[in-house]
Motif scaffolding. Structure first.
Motif, PDB file in Angstrom:
ATOM      1  N   ARG A 112       7.782  -2.987  14.722  1.00 51.25           N
ATOM      2  CA  ARG A 112       7.970  -2.822  13.281  1.00 51.25           C
ATOM      3  C   ARG A 112       6.653  -2.347  12.669  1.00 51.25           C
ATOM      4  NH1 ARG A 112      11.837  -7.982  11.556  1.00 51.25           N
ATOM      5  NH2 ARG A 112      13.736  -7.139  12.521  1.00 51.25           N
ATOM      6  N   THR A 113       6.700  -1.186  12.037  1.00 51.21           N
ATOM      7  CA  THR A 113       5.488  -0.523  11.558  1.00 51.21           C
ATOM      8  C   THR A 113       5.470  -0.462  10.037  1.00 51.21           C
ATOM      9  OG1 THR A 113       5.529   0.842  13.561  1.00 51.21           O
ATOM     10  CG2 THR A 113       4.085   1.549  11.774  1.00 51.21           C
ATOM     11  N   TYR A 114       4.318  -0.814   9.463  1.00 53.42           N
ATOM     12  CA  TYR A 114       4.161  -0.806   8.011  1.00 53.42           C
ATOM     13  C   TYR A 114       2.933   0.022   7.636  1.00 53.42           C
ATOM     14  CZ  TYR A 114       7.211  -4.885   8.519  1.00 53.42           C
ATOM     15  OH  TYR A 114       8.245  -5.728   8.859  1.00 53.42           O
ATOM     16  N   ILE A 115       3.086   0.853   6.617  1.00 51.34           N
ATOM     17  CA  ILE A 115       1.974   1.646   6.083  1.00 51.34           C
ATOM     18  C   ILE A 115       1.820   1.272   4.616  1.00 51.34           C
ATOM     19  CG2 ILE A 115       1.059   3.955   5.680  1.00 51.34           C
ATOM     20  CD1 ILE A 115       2.967   4.966   7.856  1.00 51.34           C
ATOM     21  N   SER A 116       0.646   0.771   4.246  1.00 53.55           N
ATOM     22  CA  SER A 116       0.470   0.314   2.866  1.00 53.55           C
ATOM     23  C   SER A 116      -1.008   0.224   2.520  1.00 53.55           C
ATOM     24  CB  SER A 116       1.112  -1.064   2.681  1.00 53.55           C
ATOM     25  OG  SER A 116       0.406  -2.042   3.429  1.00 53.55           O
ATOM     26  N   PRO A 117      -1.322   0.213   1.216  1.00 55.45           N
ATOM     27  CA  PRO A 117      -2.713  -0.032   0.808  1.00 55.45           C
ATOM     28  C   PRO A 117      -3.165  -1.390   1.338  1.00 55.45           C
ATOM     29  CG  PRO A 117      -1.422   0.794  -1.029  1.00 55.45           C
ATOM     30  CD  PRO A 117      -0.452   0.489   0.062  1.00 55.45           C
ATOM     31  N   PHE A 118      -4.449  -1.511   1.615  1.00 51.73           N
ATOM     32  CA  PHE A 118      -4.976  -2.761   2.168  1.00 51.73           C
ATOM     33  C   PHE A 118      -4.718  -3.929   1.218  1.00 51.73           C
ATOM     34  CE2 PHE A 118      -8.366  -5.919   2.545  1.00 51.73           C
ATOM     35  CZ  PHE A 118      -8.228  -6.270   3.883  1.00 51.73           C
ATOM     36  N   ASP A 119      -4.079  -4.963   1.744  1.00 50.12           N
ATOM     37  CA  ASP A 119      -3.792  -6.176   0.980  1.00 50.12           C
ATOM     38  C   ASP A 119      -4.274  -7.358   1.810  1.00 50.12           C
ATOM     39  OD1 ASP A 119      -2.660  -8.489  -0.154  1.00 50.12           O
ATOM     40  OD2 ASP A 119      -0.990  -7.348  -0.989  1.00 50.12           O
ATOM     41  N   PRO A 120      -5.335  -8.039   1.385  1.00 48.98           N
ATOM     42  CA  PRO A 120      -5.890  -9.134   2.185  1.00 48.98           C
ATOM     43  C   PRO A 120      -4.896 -10.252   2.472  1.00 48.98           C
ATOM     44  CG  PRO A 120      -6.810  -9.130  -0.040  1.00 48.98           C
ATOM     45  CD  PRO A 120      -6.086  -7.841   0.129  1.00 48.98           C
ATOM     46  N   VAL A 121      -3.969 -10.484   1.558  1.00 50.45           N
ATOM     47  CA  VAL A 121      -2.982 -11.550   1.754  1.00 50.45           C
ATOM     48  C   VAL A 121      -2.014 -11.184   2.883  1.00 50.45           C
ATOM     49  CG1 VAL A 121      -1.099 -12.856   0.701  1.00 50.45           C
ATOM     50  CG2 VAL A 121      -3.145 -12.296  -0.644  1.00 50.45           C
TER      51      VAL A 121
END
Length: 243
Positions: A112-121
């Motif tokens: 399962r692959t996710y592309i997103s802005p960096f979110d520390p949480v």
């Protein structure tokens, strides 16, 4: 069967490597497994009949020319999940024979692959979830200079998890010790550069975090994602980009 197998790479001591070269020249070795070092001009094969090239996309023009000279009387099998355009064109045009492996191993689940802005949480929860289910994680940064920043984040976000660093600039012995320790489960996270993009088979590592995924090439990201999901456990890959 009485088959003699040898290894040739930068992890092999100089004296042992010299002996391997002598045995290759005399034909005393049946199978040799190695890196680009086997394509050096100082390496001569006494009775080479088959050349298998894994991860062909990592070989440069000089190495390809050396291979071309060896092709005249040697069978060559090249393997790659991300072939370079020239190799792909030769295969699709029929100049080279092509075989595709399209069936995954039994019970293998898609990553399962996710592309997103960096979110520390999100990153913190992903690392903790992997640890709590008994697994390990890869955290990959594009540059060695990025590792200190990521290491500081790990100390603050997941202080209960242990991590080790791995880069291509480390002495061979030290790098081997780190990789062996991670393989043995002594660390929860392996913080590294793209050095881990090929050649690793760690079924217990099933979460991948890629820092600044926008800096990597598409083939590199594909190879990096292949480091996880190598068992029956569901794997996760997070490609983070700047906010």
């Amino acid at each position: 069967m009485p088959i003699k197998i040898a290894q040739a790479s930068r992890l092999v001591a100089a004296k042992e490597l010299a002996q391997v070269k002598e045995d290759l020249k005399s034909g005393a070795i049946d199978i040799v497994i190695g890196t680009h070092a086997l394509l050096a001009k100082t390496v001569n094969f006494g009775r080479l009949g088959l050349l298998v090239i894994d991860e062909e996309q990592h070989f440069g023009v000089t190495h390809k020319e050396r291979i071309k000279r060896m092709r005249e009387d040697v069978h060559v099998l090249t393997l790659s999940a991300t072939p370079i355009p020239r190799t792909l064109q030769l295969a699709l045009s029929g100049v080279r024979e092509l075989s595709l492996i399209t069936t995954p191993p039994l019970d293998r689940l898609a990553v399962r692959t996710y592309i997103s802005p960096f979110d520390p949480v999100i990153v913190r929860d992903a690392l903790r979830r992997e640890r709590y289910r008994g697994g390990q994680s890869f955290y990959v940064a594009p540059r060695i200079s990025d590792l200190d920043e990521v290491a500081e984040f790990l100390r603050e976000a997941v202080p209960e998890l242990t991590f080790a660093r791995a880069t291509g600039q480390m002495p061979p012995g030290e790098l081997e010790d780190v990789m062996s320790a991670f393989y043995d489960g002594r660390y929860d996270i392996l913080l590294s550069t793209a050095i881990v993009e090929s050649g690793l088979d760690l079924p217990n590592a099933n979460t991948l975090i890629v820092h600044r995924a926008d800096v990597f090439g598409l083939a590199q990201l594909y190879q990096l994602r292949g480091r996880v999901g190598r068992s029956k456990t569901r794997a996760y890959a997070y490609f983070t980009i700047p906010v």
